[in-house]
Motif scaffolding. Structure first.
Motif, mmCIF file in Angstrom:
data_model
loop_
_atom_site.group_PDB
_atom_site.id
_atom_site.type_symbol
_atom_site.label_atom_id
_atom_site.label_comp_id
_atom_site.label_asym_id
_atom_site.label_seq_id
_atom_site.Cartn_x
_atom_site.Cartn_y
_atom_site.Cartn_z
ATOM 1 N N ARG A 1 1.164 -9.532 1.267
ATOM 2 C CA ARG A 1 2.065 -8.301 1.081
ATOM 3 C C ARG A 1 3.328 -8.527 0.206
ATOM 4 O O ARG A 1 3.990 -9.674 0.293
ATOM 5 C CB ARG A 1 2.774 -7.778 2.397
ATOM 6 N N ASN B 1 5.995 -3.332 -1.043
ATOM 7 C CA ASN B 1 5.489 -2.321 -0.413
ATOM 8 C C ASN B 1 3.866 -2.407 -0.831
ATOM 9 O O ASN B 1 3.298 -1.188 -0.567
ATOM 10 C CB ASN B 1 5.966 -0.626 -0.575
ATOM 11 N N SER C 1 0.341 -3.983 -0.097
ATOM 12 C CA SER C 1 -0.470 -5.065 0.559
ATOM 13 C C SER C 1 -1.852 -5.185 0.176
ATOM 14 O O SER C 1 -2.508 -3.959 0.156
ATOM 15 C CB SER C 1 -0.469 -4.672 2.132
ATOM 16 N N LEU D 1 2.066 -5.312 8.487
ATOM 17 C CA LEU D 1 1.847 -4.159 7.573
ATOM 18 C C LEU D 1 2.457 -2.811 7.501
ATOM 19 O O LEU D 1 2.551 -1.931 6.666
ATOM 20 C CB LEU D 1 0.476 -3.685 7.970
ATOM 21 N N THR E 1 4.376 -0.541 4.752
ATOM 22 C CA THR E 1 3.724 -0.409 3.501
ATOM 23 C C THR E 1 3.219 0.769 2.797
ATOM 24 O O THR E 1 2.766 1.815 3.183
ATOM 25 C CB THR E 1 2.384 -1.630 3.573
ATOM 26 N N ALA F 1 -0.621 3.781 5.288
ATOM 27 C CA ALA F 1 -0.020 3.745 3.956
ATOM 28 C C ALA F 1 -0.165 5.087 3.374
ATOM 29 O O ALA F 1 -1.053 5.698 3.711
ATOM 30 C CB ALA F 1 -0.747 2.739 3.481
#
Ligand SMILES: [Zn+2]
Ligand SMILES: [Zn+2]
Ligand SMILES: [Zn+2]
Length: 255
Positions: free
Chosen positions: A163, A166, A168, A184, A187, A218
């Motif tokens: 990561r 933002n 990953s 996470l 992200t 996400a």
């Protein structure tokens, strides 16, 4: 920290098309059905970084006109992720410097076996010049950029995702521990492997990857490490929720 991400390759270990295969996907004329081995280029704070250097590394660097490279991060040492490392010689030559390569102790050990000639005491002229940078599960800096490793499992093999800010990236996984889900959180972009429709021993299939994407939440999830068995890009795209997309080679995003 503005960054530009370019998908260098989005295919599984064999690539797409597969040599000798006459399926619809391998015969497709859609450029999005041509997938080199998975790798991504990151341009962040004027630094140029790639994650993995598979067998198509040279071709990918040429296609994207990547004139300088500051570091390589390795997820694991399977051949489809490391085989192109010898071609960093071009950057050694242009930049007059060793190439920093980041990996866990185990991955660096495997690089020393795979590219033994780069580590001999008396070095033959023209070999790749590598600077081995050992990492653990702990966050570390690459050229002034904070990187958080994302430990995952590829069947029984520990693999690292990464990561950065933002963004990953998780390739080659079929299990994500809770501690990595924690990392996470928040992200904006998630890149994740989604091999095929059928269940697989060491990769998420499409249904599992969709579950992970929903769990992480996400803004946008991109699937990579795609097999010809997944189906035509344009067909699969239609089945996906709006926040999930199949990546394709050459796709570039800014965040
Ligand atoms: Zn792989
Ligand atoms: Zn095929
Ligand atoms: Zn693998």
């Amino acid at each position: 920290m503005a960054m530009k991400v370019t998908f260098l390759g989005t295919g599984t270990s064999q690539g797409v098309p597969v040599i000798g295969c006459d399926c619809d996907v391998c015969q497709s004329l859609d450029y999005r059905d041509k997938r080199l081995r998975s790798s991504v280029h990151l341009s962040v704070n004027n630094k140029s970084i790639v994650i993995d250097s598979g067998p198509d590394f040279r071709q990918q660097m040429l296609r994207e006109k990547i004139l300088c490279l500051d570091a390589i991060l390795f997820t694991h040492a399977h051949k489809d992720h490391i085989a192109g490392l010898d071609d960093v010689r071009a950057y050694n030559y242009i930049q007059h410097a060793d190439m920093p390569v980041y990996g866990t102790a185990k991955v660096l050990e495997q690089l020393k076996i795979e590219f033994y000639y780069a580590f001999e005491k008396f070095k033959y002229p023209g070999i790749p010049q590598l600077q081995l940078m050992e990492m653990t599960d702990a966050s570390f800096m690459v050229q002034g950029i904070p990187v958080t490793p994302l430990p995952v499992l590829h069947y029984k093999l520990p693999v690292m995702g990464f990561r950065i800010n933002n963004f990953s990236y998780i390739t080659d996984a079929n299990q994500i521990p809770d501690s990595t889900y924690e990392k996470l959180k928040g992200t904006k972009v998630l890149v994740l492997n989604a091999l095929q429709r059928e269940k697989h021993l060491s990769h998420f299939n499409l249904a599992e990857a969709l579950e992970v994407a929903a769990k992480v939440g996400a803004e946008q999830t991109y699937f990579i490490h795609i097999s010809h068995k997944l189906g035509l890009h344009k067909t699969v795209e239609k089945e996906l929720p709006e926040s999930v997309t199949l990546a394709y080679d050459g796709l570039s995003i800014e965040l």
